[in-house]
Enzyme design. Structure first.
Site, PDB file in Angstrom:
ATOM      1  N   CYS A   6      34.530  -4.878   2.141  1.00 35.72           N
ATOM      2  CA  CYS A   6      34.142  -5.509   0.878  1.00 35.72           C
ATOM      3  C   CYS A   6      34.978  -6.761   0.621  1.00 35.72           C
ATOM      4  CB  CYS A   6      34.315  -4.492  -0.250  1.00 35.72           C
ATOM      5  SG  CYS A   6      34.150  -5.227  -1.881  1.00 35.72           S
ATOM      6  N   HIS A 103      30.500  -5.002  -5.189  1.00 31.76           N
ATOM      7  CA  HIS A 103      31.720  -4.503  -5.839  1.00 31.76           C
ATOM      8  C   HIS A 103      31.538  -4.949  -7.290  1.00 31.76           C
ATOM      9  CE1 HIS A 103      36.360  -3.932  -5.795  1.00 31.76           C
ATOM     10  NE2 HIS A 103      36.018  -4.211  -7.051  1.00 31.76           N
ATOM     11  N   HIS A 105      31.259  -6.440 -10.728  1.00 34.79           N
ATOM     12  CA  HIS A 105      31.936  -7.612 -11.286  1.00 34.79           C
ATOM     13  C   HIS A 105      31.181  -8.129 -12.487  1.00 34.79           C
ATOM     14  CE1 HIS A 105      29.149  -9.002  -8.154  1.00 34.79           C
ATOM     15  NE2 HIS A 105      28.959 -10.089  -8.887  1.00 34.79           N
TER      16      HIS A 105
END
Ligand code: AMP
Ligand code: ZN
Length: 118
Positions: A6, A103, A105
Site C-alpha cells: 500500500c 487506504h 483517506h
C-alpha cells in the site's frame, strides 16, 4: 495493521517521501501530490483500513478525531475561515466512488477559486 503493497502505508512509514502536514499516534496528514485546489491534503489513519466501507464501531473515535482535525489543519494550511472561506472534504469509496488508493483517506481542499477540480 500495515499492507506491504500500500502506497499510503509506505508514506506513513517514511519509505516514500511526502510533504507532511500533521502526525500523531493514530493519524497522518500530507499534501496531495496532484492538488486540485490551492490547499489539498489527505488525512489518513495510520492503521491500514481499505476504505470507509470497512469501518466498524471500533473506529468511531479515530474517525471523529479525523473530522475534528480537518478544520484545524485546513486553517493551518492556509484556508480562510468560515463562512467566507472554508474547505471541502471528500472520501472516495470503492470503484464507483472514484477511489484509486485503497487506504482510507479524506481529501481536504480549499483556498481561492477557481480550482482544477472539485
Ligand atoms: P483517491 O482517488 O481518492 O483514491 O485519491 C488518491 C489521491 O492520492 C489522489 O488525489 C493522488 O493525487 C494522491 N496520491 C497518490 N500518490 C501520492 C503520493 N505519493 N503522495 C501524495 N499524494 C498521492
Ligand atoms: Zn495502507
Amino acid at each position: 495493521m500495515h499492507d506491504a503493497n500500500c502506497i499510503f502505508c509506505k508514506i506513513i512509514e517514511g519509505k516514500i517521501p511526502s510533504r507532511k502536514v500533521y502526525e500523531d499516534e493514530d493519524i497522518f496528514a500530507f499534501h496531495d501530490i496532484n492538488p486540485w485546489a490551492p490547499v489539498h491534503f489527505l488525512l489518513v489513519p495510520k492503521q491500514h483500513i481499505a476504505s470507509m466501507a470497512q469501518l466498524t464501531p471500533a473506529h468511531e473515535r479515530l474517525m471523529g478525531r479525523m473530522m475534528l482535525l480537518a478544520p484545524q489543519l485546513a486553517l493551518q494550511e492556509g484556508c480562510t475561515p468560515y463562512p467566507e472561506g472554508g474547505f471541502r472534504i471528500v472520501s472516495n469509496t470503492g470503484a464507483l466512488g472514484g477511489q484509486e488508493v485503497h487506504h482510507l483517506h479524506v481529501h481536504v481542499m480549499g483556498g481561492p477559486r477557481p480550482w482544477l477540480r472539485g
